[in-house]
Design an enzyme around this catalytic site. Structure first.
Site, PDB file in Angstrom:
ATOM      1  N   GLY A 149       3.477  -4.780  10.913  1.00 47.45           N
ATOM      2  CA  GLY A 149       2.545  -4.961   9.781  1.00 47.45           C
ATOM      3  C   GLY A 149       2.461  -3.570   8.766  1.00 47.45           C
ATOM      4  N   ASN A 188      -2.838   1.369  15.500  1.00 46.71           N
ATOM      5  CA  ASN A 188      -3.035   0.916  17.179  1.00 46.71           C
ATOM      6  C   ASN A 188      -3.624   2.335  17.699  1.00 46.71           C
ATOM      7  OD1 ASN A 188      -0.857   2.081  18.211  1.00 46.71           O
ATOM      8  ND2 ASN A 188       0.404   0.182  17.495  1.00 46.71           N
ATOM      9  N   ILE A 218       0.795  -1.374   0.011  1.00 52.10           N
ATOM     10  CA  ILE A 218       0.071  -0.047   0.189  1.00 52.10           C
ATOM     11  C   ILE A 218       0.814   1.193  -0.020  1.00 52.10           C
ATOM     12  CG2 ILE A 218      -0.414   0.426   2.386  1.00 52.10           C
ATOM     13  CD1 ILE A 218      -3.506   0.507   1.765  1.00 52.10           C
ATOM     14  N   ASP A 252       1.309  -0.893   9.562  1.00 54.54           N
ATOM     15  CA  ASP A 252       1.594   0.269  10.009  1.00 54.54           C
ATOM     16  C   ASP A 252       3.128   0.731  10.139  1.00 54.54           C
ATOM     17  OD1 ASP A 252       1.093   2.333  11.989  1.00 54.54           O
ATOM     18  OD2 ASP A 252       0.847   1.086  13.795  1.00 54.54           O
ATOM     19  N   VAL A 299      -2.549  -9.026  12.742  1.00 53.18           N
ATOM     20  CA  VAL A 299      -2.063  -9.373  14.177  1.00 53.18           C
ATOM     21  C   VAL A 299      -3.445  -9.033  15.176  1.00 53.18           C
ATOM     22  CG1 VAL A 299       0.130  -9.064  14.107  1.00 53.18           C
ATOM     23  CG2 VAL A 299      -1.240  -7.063  14.751  1.00 53.18           C
ATOM     24  N   TYR A 300      -4.362  -8.479  14.641  1.00 50.90           N
ATOM     25  CA  TYR A 300      -5.537  -8.281  15.339  1.00 50.90           C
ATOM     26  C   TYR A 300      -6.841  -9.317  15.152  1.00 50.90           C
ATOM     27  CZ  TYR A 300      -4.343  -3.538  17.136  1.00 50.90           C
ATOM     28  OH  TYR A 300      -3.743  -2.484  17.854  1.00 50.90           O
TER      29      TYR A 300
END
Ligand code: AR6
Length: 170
Positions: free
Chosen positions: A31, A23, A10, A33, A119-120
Protein backbone atom coordinates in the site's frame (compact mmCIF):
# COMPACT_ATOMS: atom_id res chain seq x y z
CA UNK A 1 -6.39 25.25 10.28
CA UNK A 2 -6.96 24.97 6.55
CA UNK A 3 -8.13 21.50 5.44
CA UNK A 4 -8.30 20.30 1.84
CA UNK A 5 -8.61 16.98 0.00
CA UNK A 6 -6.81 15.94 -3.17
CA UNK A 7 -6.64 12.88 -5.39
CA UNK A 8 -2.96 12.08 -5.78
CA UNK A 9 -0.06 9.79 -5.04
CA UNK A 10 1.13 11.08 -1.66
CA UNK A 11 4.77 10.44 -2.62
CA UNK A 12 4.48 13.24 -5.21
CA UNK A 13 3.38 15.95 -2.78
CA UNK A 14 5.77 18.80 -2.06
CA UNK A 15 4.74 19.45 1.53
CA UNK A 16 6.66 19.79 4.77
CA UNK A 17 5.60 16.31 5.92
CA UNK A 18 3.68 13.33 4.61
CA UNK A 19 2.23 10.74 6.96
CA UNK A 20 2.79 7.05 6.36
CA UNK A 21 0.13 4.46 7.23
CA UNK A 22 2.82 2.10 8.53
CA UNK A 23 2.84 -1.17 10.43
CA UNK A 24 4.43 -1.73 13.85
CA UNK A 25 7.75 -2.84 12.38
CA UNK A 26 8.13 0.55 10.59
CA UNK A 27 10.16 -1.35 8.01
CA UNK A 28 7.81 -1.02 5.04
CA UNK A 29 5.04 -3.12 3.57
CA UNK A 30 2.42 -2.82 0.84
CA UNK A 31 0.00 0.00 0.00
CA UNK A 32 1.01 3.55 0.76
CA UNK A 33 3.82 2.31 3.05
CA UNK A 34 5.47 0.43 0.17
CA UNK A 35 5.07 3.41 -2.17
CA UNK A 36 6.67 5.77 0.36
CA UNK A 37 9.61 3.44 1.05
CA UNK A 38 10.23 2.93 -2.69
CA UNK A 39 10.14 6.65 -3.44
CA UNK A 40 12.20 7.72 -0.41
CA UNK A 41 14.96 5.17 -1.00
CA UNK A 42 17.09 2.88 1.14
CA UNK A 43 18.01 5.60 3.63
CA UNK A 44 14.41 5.67 4.86
CA UNK A 45 14.56 1.97 5.68
CA UNK A 46 17.83 2.48 7.53
CA UNK A 47 16.43 5.41 9.51
CA UNK A 48 13.34 3.38 10.45
CA UNK A 49 15.43 0.40 11.56
CA UNK A 50 16.82 2.53 14.41
CA UNK A 51 13.38 2.92 16.05
CA UNK A 52 13.03 -0.80 16.75
CA UNK A 53 9.30 -0.66 15.93
CA UNK A 54 6.39 1.46 17.08
CA UNK A 55 3.11 0.78 18.90
CA UNK A 56 -0.23 1.20 17.17
CA UNK A 57 -1.42 4.79 17.54
CA UNK A 58 2.06 6.20 18.20
CA UNK A 59 4.20 8.02 15.62
CA UNK A 60 7.85 8.52 14.64
CA UNK A 61 9.44 11.05 12.31
CA UNK A 62 12.27 10.73 9.77
CA UNK A 63 13.60 12.90 6.97
CA UNK A 64 11.94 12.45 3.57
CA UNK A 65 15.24 11.52 1.88
CA UNK A 66 14.51 11.19 -1.88
CA UNK A 67 10.90 12.37 -1.52
CA UNK A 68 9.82 15.93 -2.34
CA UNK A 69 8.41 16.08 1.23
CA UNK A 70 10.79 17.21 3.95
CA UNK A 71 9.72 14.63 6.55
CA UNK A 72 7.84 11.35 6.81
CA UNK A 73 5.75 10.78 9.92
CA UNK A 74 5.20 7.04 10.39
CA UNK A 75 2.17 5.86 12.33
CA UNK A 76 0.77 2.33 12.54
CA UNK A 77 -3.02 2.52 12.44
CA UNK A 78 -5.31 -0.05 14.09
CA UNK A 79 -6.46 -3.18 12.31
CA UNK A 80 -10.29 -3.17 12.25
CA UNK A 81 -11.71 -5.97 14.40
CA UNK A 82 -15.31 -4.77 14.51
CA UNK A 83 -14.86 -1.67 16.66
CA UNK A 84 -14.70 -3.28 20.11
CA UNK A 85 -10.94 -3.22 20.52
CA UNK A 86 -10.37 0.51 20.91
CA UNK A 87 -9.92 1.05 17.19
CA UNK A 88 -11.49 4.55 17.20
CA UNK A 89 -9.26 5.83 20.02
CA UNK A 90 -6.20 4.29 18.41
CA UNK A 91 -6.98 5.88 15.05
CA UNK A 92 -7.53 9.24 16.73
CA UNK A 93 -4.15 8.84 18.46
CA UNK A 94 -2.48 8.31 15.07
CA UNK A 95 -3.72 11.71 13.94
CA UNK A 96 -2.95 13.48 17.24
CA UNK A 97 0.56 12.05 17.58
CA UNK A 98 1.32 12.84 13.92
CA UNK A 99 0.10 16.43 14.32
CA UNK A 100 2.20 16.82 17.48
CA UNK A 101 5.35 15.63 15.69
CA UNK A 102 4.60 17.93 12.76
CA UNK A 103 4.29 20.86 15.12
CA UNK A 104 7.51 20.00 17.02
CA UNK A 105 9.36 19.88 13.73
CA UNK A 106 8.04 23.17 12.39
CA UNK A 107 5.88 21.66 9.64
CA UNK A 108 3.38 24.10 8.16
CA UNK A 109 1.89 21.72 5.57
CA UNK A 110 1.11 18.05 6.26
CA UNK A 111 -0.53 15.44 4.03
CA UNK A 112 -2.33 12.41 5.47
CA UNK A 113 -3.32 9.24 3.59
CA UNK A 114 -6.40 7.34 4.74
CA UNK A 115 -4.78 5.60 7.71
CA UNK A 116 -6.19 2.06 8.25
CA UNK A 117 -8.76 2.26 5.41
CA UNK A 118 -6.83 -0.12 3.14
CA UNK A 119 -5.63 -3.56 4.19
CA UNK A 120 -6.41 -2.73 7.84
CA UNK A 121 -10.12 -2.58 6.77
CA UNK A 122 -11.31 0.33 8.95
CA UNK A 123 -14.73 1.38 7.56
CA UNK A 124 -14.20 4.34 5.26
CA UNK A 125 -16.89 6.74 6.55
CA UNK A 126 -16.05 6.15 10.20
CA UNK A 127 -12.31 6.56 9.60
CA UNK A 128 -12.85 9.77 7.62
CA UNK A 129 -15.02 11.20 10.38
CA UNK A 130 -12.19 10.60 12.87
CA UNK A 131 -9.55 11.98 10.48
CA UNK A 132 -11.39 15.23 9.74
CA UNK A 133 -12.81 15.63 13.26
CA UNK A 134 -9.45 15.16 14.97
CA UNK A 135 -7.62 17.55 12.64
CA UNK A 136 -10.43 20.14 12.88
CA UNK A 137 -10.20 20.08 16.68
CA UNK A 138 -6.39 20.46 16.71
CA UNK A 139 -5.52 23.71 18.46
CA UNK A 140 -1.73 23.72 17.94
CA UNK A 141 -0.06 26.61 16.08
CA UNK A 142 1.25 24.21 13.43
CA UNK A 143 0.52 22.72 10.99
CA UNK A 144 -1.29 25.55 9.20
CA UNK A 145 -2.63 23.32 6.45
CA UNK A 146 -3.60 19.64 6.33
CA UNK A 147 -4.17 17.90 3.02
CA UNK A 148 -6.15 14.65 3.01
CA UNK A 149 -4.65 12.67 0.16
CA UNK A 150 -7.09 10.22 -1.46
CA UNK A 151 -5.99 7.53 -3.88
CA UNK A 152 -9.41 6.83 -5.44
CA UNK A 153 -12.42 8.89 -6.50
CA UNK A 154 -14.52 7.09 -3.90
CA UNK A 155 -12.26 8.10 -1.02
CA UNK A 156 -11.92 11.65 -2.36
CA UNK A 157 -15.72 11.95 -2.44
CA UNK A 158 -16.02 10.91 1.20
CA UNK A 159 -13.33 13.40 2.28
CA UNK A 160 -15.01 16.24 0.37
CA UNK A 161 -18.43 15.43 1.80
CA UNK A 162 -17.02 15.23 5.35
CA UNK A 163 -15.01 18.44 4.98
CA UNK A 164 -18.11 20.24 3.73
CA UNK A 165 -20.11 19.04 6.72
CA UNK A 166 -17.44 20.30 9.12
CA UNK A 167 -17.23 23.64 7.29
CA UNK A 168 -21.02 23.99 7.59
CA UNK A 169 -20.74 23.30 11.34
CA UNK A 170 -21.98 19.66 10.89
N1 AR6 B 1 -0.71 7.68 -2.13
C1 AR6 B 1 -1.82 7.93 -1.38
N2 AR6 B 1 -2.63 6.97 -0.90
C2 AR6 B 1 -2.30 5.69 -1.18
C3 AR6 B 1 -1.17 5.34 -1.95
C4 AR6 B 1 -0.35 6.41 -2.45
N3 AR6 B 1 0.74 6.17 -3.16
N4 AR6 B 1 -1.12 3.98 -2.06
C5 AR6 B 1 -2.19 3.49 -1.40
N5 AR6 B 1 -2.93 4.52 -0.88
P1 AR6 B 1 -3.00 0.92 3.13
P2 AR6 B 1 -3.58 0.62 6.04
C6 AR6 B 1 -4.17 4.48 -0.08
O1 AR6 B 1 -3.44 -0.47 2.88
O2 AR6 B 1 -4.99 0.23 5.78
C7 AR6 B 1 0.81 -1.74 4.57
O3 AR6 B 1 1.24 -2.95 4.06
C8 AR6 B 1 -4.99 3.22 -0.18
O4 AR6 B 1 -5.75 3.21 -1.37
O5 AR6 B 1 -1.76 1.40 2.48
O6 AR6 B 1 -3.30 1.61 7.13
C9 AR6 B 1 1.49 -1.37 5.87
O7 AR6 B 1 2.82 -1.83 5.92
C10 AR6 B 1 -5.89 3.37 1.07
O8 AR6 B 1 -6.98 4.24 0.79
O9 AR6 B 1 -2.83 1.23 4.72
C11 AR6 B 1 0.62 -2.02 6.89
O10 AR6 B 1 0.97 -3.38 7.05
C12 AR6 B 1 -4.95 4.07 2.07
O11 AR6 B 1 -3.84 4.57 1.30
C13 AR6 B 1 -0.75 -1.92 6.31
O12 AR6 B 1 -0.57 -1.83 4.90
C14 AR6 B 1 -4.39 3.18 3.17
O13 AR6 B 1 -4.21 1.86 2.69
C15 AR6 B 1 -1.45 -0.67 6.76
O14 AR6 B 1 -2.78 -0.71 6.30
Amino acid sequence: MKMTAVLNDITKLKVDAIVNAANCSLLGGGGVDGAIHRAAGRRLYEACLKFGGCRTGEARITPGFDLPAGFVIHTPGPVWHGGGRGEADLLKSCYLNSLALAEENGCRTVAFPGISIGVYRYPLHAATEIAVGTVAAWSGKLPEEVIFCAFSEEVLGVYLETLKRFADGQ
